[in-house]
Design a protein around this motif. Structure first.
Motif, PDB file in Angstrom:
ATOM      1  N   TYR A 162       0.827  -1.205   0.000  1.00  0.00           N
ATOM      2  CA  TYR A 162       0.000   0.000   0.000  1.00  0.00           C
ATOM      3  C   TYR A 162       0.859   1.252   0.000  1.00  0.00           C
ATOM      4  O   TYR A 162       2.024   1.206   0.380  1.00  0.00           O
ATOM      5  CB  TYR A 162      -0.804   0.045   1.301  1.00  0.00           C
ATOM      6  CG  TYR A 162      -2.254  -0.325   1.175  1.00  0.00           C
ATOM      7  CD1 TYR A 162      -3.155   0.523   0.537  1.00  0.00           C
ATOM      8  CD2 TYR A 162      -2.733  -1.501   1.727  1.00  0.00           C
ATOM      9  CE1 TYR A 162      -4.488   0.185   0.451  1.00  0.00           C
ATOM     10  CE2 TYR A 162      -4.071  -1.841   1.645  1.00  0.00           C
ATOM     11  CZ  TYR A 162      -4.949  -0.996   1.003  1.00  0.00           C
ATOM     12  OH  TYR A 162      -6.257  -1.325   0.919  1.00  0.00           O
ATOM     13  N   GLY A 163       0.280   2.360  -0.329  1.00  0.00           N
ATOM     14  CA  GLY A 163       0.958   3.638  -0.177  1.00  0.00           C
ATOM     15  C   GLY A 163       0.957   4.066   1.278  1.00  0.00           C
ATOM     16  O   GLY A 163       0.317   3.447   2.120  1.00  0.00           O
ATOM     17  N   ARG A 222      -7.753  -8.425   9.961  1.00  0.00           N
ATOM     18  CA  ARG A 222      -8.049  -9.507   9.024  1.00  0.00           C
ATOM     19  C   ARG A 222      -6.936 -10.549   9.013  1.00  0.00           C
ATOM     20  O   ARG A 222      -6.649 -11.165   8.015  1.00  0.00           O
ATOM     21  CB  ARG A 222      -8.328  -8.963   7.612  1.00  0.00           C
ATOM     22  CG  ARG A 222      -9.613  -8.126   7.546  1.00  0.00           C
ATOM     23  CD  ARG A 222     -10.218  -8.062   6.146  1.00  0.00           C
ATOM     24  NE  ARG A 222     -10.912  -9.275   5.807  1.00  0.00           N
ATOM     25  CZ  ARG A 222     -10.471 -10.221   4.996  1.00  0.00           C
ATOM     26  NH1 ARG A 222      -9.295 -10.095   4.409  1.00  0.00           N
ATOM     27  NH2 ARG A 222     -11.188 -11.281   4.755  1.00  0.00           N
ATOM     28  N   ARG A 244     -13.504  -5.073  -7.494  1.00  0.00           N
ATOM     29  CA  ARG A 244     -13.089  -4.537  -6.206  1.00  0.00           C
ATOM     30  C   ARG A 244     -12.598  -5.687  -5.333  1.00  0.00           C
ATOM     31  O   ARG A 244     -12.692  -6.840  -5.718  1.00  0.00           O
ATOM     32  CB  ARG A 244     -14.338  -3.876  -5.597  1.00  0.00           C
ATOM     33  CG  ARG A 244     -14.097  -2.920  -4.524  1.00  0.00           C
ATOM     34  CD  ARG A 244     -13.520  -1.615  -4.922  1.00  0.00           C
ATOM     35  NE  ARG A 244     -13.847  -0.708  -3.823  1.00  0.00           N
ATOM     36  CZ  ARG A 244     -13.185  -0.664  -2.693  1.00  0.00           C
ATOM     37  NH1 ARG A 244     -12.129  -1.403  -2.506  1.00  0.00           N
ATOM     38  NH2 ARG A 244     -13.585   0.148  -1.715  1.00  0.00           N
ATOM     39  N   LYS A 245     -12.094  -5.345  -4.142  1.00  0.00           N
ATOM     40  CA  LYS A 245     -11.590  -6.408  -3.267  1.00  0.00           C
ATOM     41  C   LYS A 245     -12.705  -7.362  -2.846  1.00  0.00           C
ATOM     42  O   LYS A 245     -13.895  -7.016  -2.905  1.00  0.00           O
ATOM     43  CB  LYS A 245     -10.927  -5.816  -2.035  1.00  0.00           C
ATOM     44  CG  LYS A 245     -11.839  -4.952  -1.175  1.00  0.00           C
ATOM     45  CD  LYS A 245     -11.017  -4.293  -0.060  1.00  0.00           C
ATOM     46  CE  LYS A 245     -11.816  -3.192   0.630  1.00  0.00           C
ATOM     47  NZ  LYS A 245     -11.017  -2.447   1.602  1.00  0.00           N
ATOM     48  N   GLY A 255     -17.907  -0.475   5.608  1.00  0.00           N
ATOM     49  CA  GLY A 255     -17.265   0.510   4.753  1.00  0.00           C
ATOM     50  C   GLY A 255     -17.945   1.833   4.978  1.00  0.00           C
ATOM     51  O   GLY A 255     -18.631   2.029   5.981  1.00  0.00           O
TER      52      GLY A 255
HETATM   53  C1  HEM Z   1     -12.101   4.379   1.072  1.00  0.00           C
HETATM   54  C2  HEM Z   1     -11.062   3.680   1.460  1.00  0.00           C
HETATM   55  C3  HEM Z   1     -11.097   2.441   2.341  1.00  0.00           C
HETATM   56  C4  HEM Z   1     -12.130   1.622   2.694  1.00  0.00           C
HETATM   57  C5  HEM Z   1     -13.570   1.707   2.312  1.00  0.00           C
HETATM   58  C6  HEM Z   1     -11.571   0.613   3.560  1.00  0.00           C
HETATM   59  C7  HEM Z   1     -12.279  -0.407   4.148  1.00  0.00           C
HETATM   60  C8  HEM Z   1     -11.785  -1.263   5.093  1.00  0.00           C
HETATM   61  C9  HEM Z   1     -12.572  -2.149   5.883  1.00  0.00           C
HETATM   62  C10 HEM Z   1     -14.057  -2.300   5.804  1.00  0.00           C
HETATM   63  C11 HEM Z   1     -11.741  -2.803   6.728  1.00  0.00           C
HETATM   64  C12 HEM Z   1     -12.144  -3.732   7.847  1.00  0.00           C
HETATM   65  C13 HEM Z   1     -11.697  -5.084   7.665  1.00  0.00           C
HETATM   66  C14 HEM Z   1     -12.840  -5.941   7.260  1.00  0.00           C
HETATM   67  O1  HEM Z   1     -13.631  -6.329   8.103  1.00  0.00           O
HETATM   68  O2  HEM Z   1     -12.956  -6.217   6.072  1.00  0.00           O
HETATM   69  C15 HEM Z   1     -10.430  -2.368   6.448  1.00  0.00           C
HETATM   70  C16 HEM Z   1      -9.315  -2.799   7.106  1.00  0.00           C
HETATM   71  C17 HEM Z   1      -8.095  -2.202   7.000  1.00  0.00           C
HETATM   72  N1  HEM Z   1      -7.757  -1.182   6.136  1.00  0.00           N
HETATM   73 FE1  HEM Z   1      -8.993  -0.190   4.918  1.00  0.00          FE
HETATM   74  N2  HEM Z   1     -10.235   0.823   3.698  1.00  0.00           N
HETATM   75  C18 HEM Z   1      -9.919   1.936   2.978  1.00  0.00           C
HETATM   76  C19 HEM Z   1      -8.685   2.521   2.848  1.00  0.00           C
HETATM   77  C20 HEM Z   1      -7.583   2.113   3.532  1.00  0.00           C
HETATM   78  C21 HEM Z   1      -6.299   2.754   3.442  1.00  0.00           C
HETATM   79  C22 HEM Z   1      -5.959   3.961   2.568  1.00  0.00           C
HETATM   80  C23 HEM Z   1      -5.492   2.098   4.281  1.00  0.00           C
HETATM   81  C24 HEM Z   1      -4.037   2.400   4.557  1.00  0.00           C
HETATM   82  C25 HEM Z   1      -3.086   2.007   3.801  1.00  0.00           C
HETATM   83  C26 HEM Z   1      -6.240   1.031   4.879  1.00  0.00           C
HETATM   84  C27 HEM Z   1      -5.735   0.136   5.787  1.00  0.00           C
HETATM   85  C28 HEM Z   1      -6.472  -0.832   6.404  1.00  0.00           C
HETATM   86  C29 HEM Z   1      -5.954  -1.661   7.439  1.00  0.00           C
HETATM   87  C30 HEM Z   1      -4.552  -1.568   8.002  1.00  0.00           C
HETATM   88  C31 HEM Z   1      -6.981  -2.512   7.831  1.00  0.00           C
HETATM   89  C32 HEM Z   1      -6.912  -3.540   8.925  1.00  0.00           C
HETATM   90  C33 HEM Z   1      -7.214  -2.838  10.215  1.00  0.00           C
HETATM   91  C34 HEM Z   1      -6.077  -2.892  11.158  1.00  0.00           C
HETATM   92  O3  HEM Z   1      -5.957  -3.880  11.863  1.00  0.00           O
HETATM   93  O4  HEM Z   1      -5.273  -1.939  11.242  1.00  0.00           O
HETATM   94  N3  HEM Z   1      -7.513   1.082   4.401  1.00  0.00           N
HETATM   95  N4  HEM Z   1     -10.466  -1.420   5.442  1.00  0.00           N
END
Ligand code: HEM
Ligand code: SF4
Lengths: 266, 601
Positions: free
Chosen positions: B55-56, B100, B176-177, B222
């Motif tokens: 990731y960035g 996750r 998408r993911k 989200g």
């Molecule tokens: C609009 C942008 C984003 C959305 C909608 C999004 C959505 C999510 C969701 C829903 C999760 C929860 C895990 C799950 O239950 O699936 C998650 C986890 C995570 N996302 Fe994102 N994400 C976004 C952007 C980012 C960005 C820019 C980063 C940083 C690089 C990031 C880093 C993480 C991390 C690190 C987790 C795991 C949580 C933790 O333990 O720290 N996400 N993301």
């Protein structure tokens, strides 16, 4: 230039046969107490603090002579601090003009883990005579660094840990934490790996490299020898490092707008 | 030293599966060079980088975050040691355990990412498809195999699913993911909050027990969150793969590739309507089954796991039980269905763990876990399973030495906090530090010992994107900026009553609380609960009744909670209280700053 056969790093095997021939001076760069317990046979003790209390060439000359080192004596240094302290001692002797200095390829703990011989006898060494022929081409001062750091061909490497680097560093420097340099059982990675690492980071063979670290040039001393181990021709140690740079109020940059420290579990 | 001698006779168990490919590291290094030389355009490079798990990072193009996939959360001692080394060599000396079951290395220099990939390959790990529009890490409850309420161990199915999709062309360019979550039982998983959620089920057919799953589709958190729908009563195990392929194909075909902010599968389900979507899946599955049955099967390895107790001479060492042991045991251990064995959960601060702690953990796994490896959980935590009960005290002592023995892991004292301003480009607040502050404060107050709070949880996101999963928290927060005239201060939107179990629901918004008032606000909620609770209430059940309109205490509604908390929203002037205007971890006054996010990338 440095080390037997011009090698900056000496392997354990070679050291053991040189020890059998009594043709080498081994410097143990650990604390006095640790040295007294046991050490590599025939080695002499030079704690880093002792060197740093006064590392002017005149003093270093006296130290070297009292350790029985003359212009021709091959010298090997080791420590138990991933090679960083030994590097600083080795570099200092090299700067003095000694031609034949190398680092042992491993730490004392690694040596012991392999079951190699140790001893608690302290050898008595007679004073020798050494000359001074300083090698300014392996040292960078703050003023020198400031003058050349913008040059295209100059690469400044900060060997502190990542968080310290992010917090503040010399403008234009790149970060290679000292932990990057070691392999699992040696103080330095194999040459091909080190070369690849540097290539990835865009450090070309003809670049002039200046290394620095936090305060006394130990971690960056190790980086100095890492570069030497792959025959990098032009490396300088900014031996007074970041502590002096800050005290001189030279420019510093910081990675802004991010709270990276809060990611640390320390 | 204790008199209990541990014989180093048992080699640590080696990982069973090699997820890695070294040539991907080489390719990554080459591609970074081409990108730096301007020979690859930034968008293509970004896609490539994400597909490879990088990731960035906040406000910079020079650094990346490397996300290492751990399918079903399994991590072996030699892998823990490798991560320790990598975190020191290429990251910040700590690693982060995500919600996750991934492990993340932050602030990695982009040019070093390939070195990490290469080293990961030495121990069979990969970051491939950990980010980007692919099937992400396949999750499985960390209690699968030891949970008393499960029908059977879902782990082999999770692993087989991960194996099937990794590098499969079917999922290299999804809209998408896409996320799979397996669980053990309703209580310990998150099956309704993901694209595909699966709970093991059995049924009796002609006197034989048949294995299968309850499958939920189209949920997820989200910016806009949805609860998943159950596909059918029972999906037999033979249909597991066909169903997964069918769902992925439909998403691939019909998912929105333009509006990336609204294109997770849940939006497709929502637009189309569940019944229509369901019929499509069933039809597609029939096609897949008819055309692919011979070729495609899941490679399920459910040979019984080798469980061998570490060999010890003499159990008791006559030493007294270490201080704090019973408190820790109460909040960090879980009795397994296998008699005499416990699973031990580690209390981390927002998922962060140092290199030395990772090394200590590797040793602990070898010495104490009869299965010989660890698992990451769903709560930025880690578990060591199959620990004989008689070893718990000694294990605790070892964790104490490593600084890993804080209590509270299985309680409310273990908040989740996303990365926030520590590294994320989209962050508005330092949610990561806030989670740590809450934990420290609540441990001081010994809230981990309070049974009434035990089943509640706190989750914090640094912006509305829900990475911290605040919407399924009993008490959830997401960050934003507040303004008082010219001055800005960090605030959090509070929501309550979210849950991800059998009665999954999203939390209900209450009000915005200034960051520096979040801890008092939580304490105020607890205090009100304590004053009003009926005999059988826990904080979670009390809040559940309030948000569902069934309260039988004087706090009747969310509006009442709001009233109680309102005094905490009073904004002091900057002259009165400078600290109010600074976020946690910062001593300068707050302002919002965000960069380009990559969640849709
Ligand atoms: C609009 C942008 C984003 C959305 C909608 C999004 C959505 C999510 C969701 C829903 C999760 C929860 C895990 C799950 O239950 O699936 C998650 C986890 C995570 N996302 Fe994102 N994400 C976004 C952007 C980012 C960005 C820019 C980063 C940083 C690089 C990031 C880093 C993480 C991390 C690190 C987790 C795991 C949580 C933790 O333990 O720290 N996400 N993301
Ligand atoms: S919730 Fe927001 S701040 Fe937190 S990681 Fe996700 S995008 Fe970043």
């Amino acid at each position: 230039m440095c080390g037997l056969n011009g090698k900056p790093i000496m392997d354990a095997d070679s050291l053991r046969s040189l020890l059998r021939d009594n043709s080498i001076r081994v410097i143990d760069v650990r604390r006095k107490e640790d040295y007294k317990k046991d050490h590599i046979p025939k080695s002499v003790n030079l704690p880093l603090a002792d060197l740093l209390s006064d590392d002017t060439p005149e003093r270093v000359l006296k130290l070297a002579q009292s350790l029985g080192i003359d212009d021709q004596t091959p010298v090997v240094a080791y420590d138990d601090t991933f090679g960083a302290l030994a590097s600083r001692v080795a570099w200092t002797l090299q700067y003095l003009g000694h031609r034949d200095v190398s680092l042992l390829e491993m730490t004392y703990t690694q040596w012991k883990t392999l079951g190699l011989e140790t001893d608690s006898n302290e050898p008595s060494v007679g004073t020798k005579t050494h000359s001074i022929a300083l090698k300014p081409e392996i040292m960078a001062t703050a003023d020198y660094l400031e003058k050349v750091k913008e040059n295209k061909n100059v690469i400044v490497i900060d060997n502190r840990e990542r968080l310290n680097y992010l917090e503040q560093h010399i403008p234009g420097s790149i970060n290679i934490p000292y932990r990057t340099l070691a392999s699992e059982d040696k103080i330095l990675r194999p040459k091909d790996e080190l070369k690849r690492l540097l290539q990835n980071r865009g450090i070309s063979d003809n670049a002039e490299v200046i290394t620095y670290c936090g305060s006394v040039g130990t971690l960056s001393g190790l980086a100095y020898y890492a570069l030497k181990s792959i025959d990098h021709p032009n490396v300088k140690l900014y031996v007074r490092s970041f502590k002096e740079w800050k005290n001189l109020n030279k420019p510093i940059v910081k990675q802004e707008n991010a709270d990276y420290w809060d990611l640390s579990a320390e | 030293m204790s008199s209990t001698v541990v014989k180093p006779v048992r080699d640590s168990k080696a990982p069973k599966i090699n997820w890695a490919r070294t040539e991907e590291a080489e390719n990554f290094a080459k591609t970074v060079k081409l990108f730096r030389q301007g020979k690859i355009d930034p968008d293509s490079f970004r896609r490539f980088r994400l597909q490879n798990g990088a990731y960035g990072t906040r406000m910079t193009d020079d650094y990346a975050m490397v996300r290492i996939k751990l399918p079903a959360g399994e991590i072996y001692p030699n892998q823990l040691e490798k991560l320790a080394h990598l975190s020191e060599a290429f990251s910040i000396g700590s690693a982060h355990v995500s919600t996750r079951q991934n492990v993340q290395l932050h602030w990695v220099i982009l040019e070093d990412v390939s070195e990490i990939m290469r080293s990961l390959a030495d121990v069979g790990l990969t970051s491939r498809e950990a980010c980007g529009n692919a099937v992400r890490n396949v999750m499985c409850s960390p209690l699968a195999g030891v949970c008393g309420e499960e029908e059977f161990d879902a782990t082999p199915y999770a692993i087989a699913t991960a194996k099937f999709f990794l590098r499969n062309p079917l999922n290299q360019a999804l809209p998408r993911k896409f996320k799979f979550n397996f669980t053990c039982c309703e209580k310990h998983g998150m099956v309704r909050m993901t694209d595909v959620g699966l709970i093991p089920q059995t049924r009796s057919v002609g006197g034989n027990t048949q294995r299968g799953f309850k499958i939920f589709l189209g949920g997820g958190l989200g910016n806009k969150s949805f609860v998943g729908h159950q596909l059918e009563d029972f999906t037999p195990e033979e249909d597991l793969l066909y169903t997964s392929i069918a769902v992925l194909r439909i998403f691939d075909r019909l998912g929105d590739r333009k509006n990336t902010a609204r294109n997770r599968m849940r939006y497709l389900v929502d637009q189309m309507g569940w019944e229509k979507f369901r019929n499509l899946v069933l039809k597609e599955r029939a096609i897949v089954r008819a055309t692919q049955s011979v070729v495609v099967t899941l490679d399920i390895d459910d040979a019984p796991a080798k469980i061998s107790n570490p060999i010890r001479i003499s159990g008791s060492d006559g030493k007294s039980v270490p201080d704090g042991f019973s408190r820790w045991r109460k909040s960090n251990t879980f009795e397994q269905k296998q008699n005499g064995y416990h699973s031990v959960s580690l209390t981390l601060e927002a998922g962060d763990i140092t290199a030395n702690q990772l090394r200590a953990l590797a040793d602990v796994c070898r010495e104490f876990s009869a299965e010989g490896y660890a698992r990451t959980g769903f709560l930025q935590d880690m578990l060591i399973r199959w620990v004989p009960e008689s070893d718990l005290a000694q294990l605790y002592s070892r964790l104490l030495e490593a600084g890993l023995a804080n209590p509270g892991s299985l309680t409310m004292v273990h908040p989740v906090g996303c990365s926030g301003t520590t590294s994320c480009n989209l962050a508005l607040t330092n949610s990561h530090r806030l989670a740590k502050e809450i934990q420290r404060k609540f441990l001081d107050l010994k809230l981990d010992e309070d049974n009434d709070l035990r089943d509640s949880n706190i989750k914090i996101s640094g912006c509305p994107n829900s990475c911290g999963q605040h919407e399924i928290a009993t008490i959830g927060f997401f960050g934003g900026g507040g303004r008082n005239d010219k001055d800005m201060y960090p605030v959090y939107q509070l929501s309550i009553g979210g849950r991800s179990d059998g009665e999954t629901m999203l939390g209900v918004n209450v009000l915005r609380i200034p960051a520096k008032r979040v801890i008092p606000a939580i304490l105020k909620i607890i205090e009100t609960f304590k004053a009003e609770r009926r005999q059988n209430d826990t904080l979670k059940s009390w809040i559940h009744k309030i948000v569902t309109g069934h309260s039988d205490t004087s706090t009747k509604s969310v509006a009442d909670i709001k009233k109680i908390l309102l005094p905490l929203t009073v904004v002091p002037s900057a002259a009165e209280d400078k600290d109010f205007y600074a976020d946690y971890g910062s001593d300068s006054s707050y302002h919002t700053r965000t960069g380009k996010g990559e969640c849709a990338a």
